[in-house]
Design a protein around this motif. Structure first.
Motif, PDB file in Angstrom:
ATOM      1  N   ALA A   1       0.824  -1.218   0.000  1.00  0.00           N
ATOM      2  CA  ALA A   1       0.000   0.000   0.000  1.00  0.00           C
ATOM      3  C   ALA A   1       0.852   1.261   0.000  1.00  0.00           C
ATOM      4  O   ALA A   1       0.520   2.246  -0.664  1.00  0.00           O
ATOM      5  N   PHE A   2       1.958   1.229   0.764  1.00  0.00           N
ATOM      6  CA  PHE A   2       2.737   2.462   0.950  1.00  0.00           C
ATOM      7  C   PHE A   2       4.056   2.464   0.178  1.00  0.00           C
ATOM      8  O   PHE A   2       4.887   3.344   0.367  1.00  0.00           O
TER       9      PHE A   2
ATOM     10  N   GLN B   1       4.647   1.959  -7.120  1.00  0.00           N
ATOM     11  CA  GLN B   1       3.277   1.518  -7.368  1.00  0.00           C
ATOM     12  C   GLN B   1       3.153   1.025  -8.809  1.00  0.00           C
ATOM     13  O   GLN B   1       3.839   1.526  -9.713  1.00  0.00           O
TER      14      GLN B   1
ATOM     15  N   HIS C   1      -2.630   1.795  -6.501  1.00  0.00           N
ATOM     16  CA  HIS C   1      -3.037   1.098  -5.262  1.00  0.00           C
ATOM     17  C   HIS C   1      -3.249   2.112  -4.146  1.00  0.00           C
ATOM     18  O   HIS C   1      -4.235   2.075  -3.423  1.00  0.00           O
ATOM     19  N   PHE C   2      -2.262   3.000  -3.993  1.00  0.00           N
ATOM     20  CA  PHE C   2      -2.280   3.970  -2.895  1.00  0.00           C
ATOM     21  C   PHE C   2      -3.472   4.919  -3.026  1.00  0.00           C
ATOM     22  O   PHE C   2      -4.168   5.197  -2.057  1.00  0.00           O
TER      23      PHE C   2
ATOM     24  N   SER D   1      -5.023  11.485  -2.138  1.00  0.00           N
ATOM     25  CA  SER D   1      -3.715  10.867  -1.864  1.00  0.00           C
ATOM     26  C   SER D   1      -2.789  11.836  -1.116  1.00  0.00           C
ATOM     27  O   SER D   1      -1.851  11.413  -0.449  1.00  0.00           O
TER      28      SER D   1
ATOM     29  N   VAL E   1      -4.222  -4.614  -0.357  1.00  0.00           N
ATOM     30  CA  VAL E   1      -4.158  -3.174  -0.077  1.00  0.00           C
ATOM     31  C   VAL E   1      -5.480  -2.716   0.547  1.00  0.00           C
ATOM     32  O   VAL E   1      -5.500  -1.974   1.529  1.00  0.00           O
TER      33      VAL E   1
END
Length: 450
Positions: free
Chosen positions: A51-52, A56, A66-67, A211, A298
């Motif tokens: 996720a982080f 990506q 994803h994030f 984001s 995620v």
């Protein structure tokens, strides 16, 4: 007539969110946890890393990273429930409600994972080349039950205007009026401008804004709560003792308090993280991902961050403050507790947190409502929907009493869970098969690395 209608709505809300739905929600989570081999424990570190990660996936099919998909879903779920809902649960169910919030969050992680697997697997590309997915697509394309898909989309469309819009902007406007004496109409106009500026650009615009916005917002509120804990660390052991003793003590079990703790803890937990309601998979379906399992991991972290992190900070702070049972509830109880530890600044922190959380919910839910309306009426309905959504955001802020709207949207929010859970249970075999396929892919990737 108005009074009797209000009473009818309240009765419907209590029925929809009563023991049968809560048992079905948590029961589905337990069933999926067992079938997936406790994936929320075994894969959580990898899921958080995914996720982080700075790297990506940008090459796979999808509209947002994803994030960004995680932040869009978190925008919608980290809302007033994390500040107001937790204090309501603790007042009505006692400190033990926090434990049941954790329980619902733990099993909800498996539910959220399964929702996202199905959302990505059965997503389609719409006429504008954007991803469209969520329960309505896996109910139609996976389960071949279009009527359930239509029911879900209808419930979600209505809930989006209430729980995801007017109710939230009303919380923002009232908080700004109480703390900073900002007139309601000023808040309403500003909310319409800020909401319109973001949502008229569609999912890519929403993904880009949240984001940046959501991590700052969560860090601001979490940082304040953690500061209270560090400054008053001697109170933490007693707080945990009180939470667990009021959950499992003989008095709690014998006096029926455990029933209230479970009811309000589970209900507010689900209300906050939305696991099983079918909202977040709509955002998951927009993510750039090569396999359903990858985005699903995620998505699973969303429940962890929402309930096991943010809600826990609010709950622990409230118990440490010792103001439960003084007659205060909702945002007043949270504000009074933060002020007790941080002085007048504490009240401002809660107000600013509430404003940011509620606004982010509006952004996240605007996308859920848009995809649901698009499913029902096609591309031509999107611009009228966006305009209506912005207008409702302003009207919600300028209205003084939204109890009826809150109760009505509560009903439709709960109703979303019924077709979604039917889909999850009947398609659980697909979730297991996709998970096995993804685990095999992970093994190949790990072998390449080593």
């Amino acid at each position: 007539m108005g009074q009797s209608f209000s009473e009818w709505v309240s009765t419907a809300s209590n029925f929809v969110w009563g023991p049968p739905l809560l048992i079905l929600l948590v029961g589905t989570g337990i069933y999926l946890t067992v079938r997936l081999g406790g994936i929320q424990i075994t894969k959580l570190p990898y899921a958080l890393k995914l996720a982080f990660s700075k790297n990506q996936d940008q090459s796979s099919k999808g509209d947002i990273s994803h994030f960004q998909a995680l932040m869009t879903a978190l925008a919608a779920t980290v809302g007033t429930g994390n500040i107001v809902g937790v204090s309501t649960a603790v007042v009505l169910g006692g400190p033990g409600a926090i434990v049941w919030m954790w329980v619902s969050g733990f099993f909800g992680m498996a539910t959220k994972y399964a929702e996202a697997v199905l959302a990505v697997k059965y997503r389609v590309t719409d006429e504008r080349g954007q991803m469209a997915g969520g329960p309505m697509y896996y109910l139609e394309r996976g389960l071949n039950q279009r009527w359930l898909a239509v029911a879900f989309a209808a419930f979600a469309s209505i809930a989006a205007f209430g729980i995801g819009n007017g109710v939230q902007t009303n919380s923002v406007a009232l908080a700004l009026k109480t703390t900073f004496d900002v007139p309601l109409y000023i808040s309403g106009i500003l909310i319409m401008i800020f909401t319109g500026a973001v949502i008229l650009g569609g999912v890519r615009s929403i993904g880009k804004v949240v984001s940046y916005f959501v991590p700052v917002m969560i860090a601001f509120y979490l940082g304040s709560g953690l500061l209270i804990m560090i400054m008053n660390y001697t109170l933490i052991p007693d707080a945990f003792t009180l939470i667990f003793s009021s959950t499992f003590s003989a008095e709690a079990i014998g006096g029926g308090a455990i029933g209230a703790a479970i009811r309000y803890g589970v209900a507010r937990g689900v209300f906050s993280n939305e696991a099983g309601l079918g909202s977040a998979p709509i955002a998951a379906a927009a993510a750039k991902t090569d396999m359903p399992g990858r985005q699903a991991l995620v998505s699973m972290t969303q429940v962890f961050l929402d309930t096991l992190v943010v809600c826990s900070v609010t709950g622990l702070t409230l118990v440490m403050g010792g103001q439960i049972g003084t007659g205060l509830e909702g945002v007043e109880l949270t504000s009074a507790t933060f002020e007790l530890f941080l002085g007048p600044a504490g009240g401002y922190i809660v107000t600013i947190g509430l404003v940011l959380f509620a606004y982010s919910t509006v952004l996240g839910w605007s996308y859920y409502g848009e995809r649901s309306i698009h499913y029902l009426f096609g591309q031509k309905s999107i611009l009228p929907y966006r305009i209506a959504f912005v207008l409702v955001a302003g009207l919600g802020a300028m209205t003084t009493n939204l109890n009826l709207v809150w109760a009505l949207s509560d009903v439709f929010n709960g109703l979303m869970a019924i077709p979604n859970l039917i889909g999850l249970l009947f398609l659980s075999g697909v979730v297991i098969a996709e998970t096995k396929r993804f685990n095999q892919q992970l093994e190949i990737e790990n072998r390449k690395v080593s």
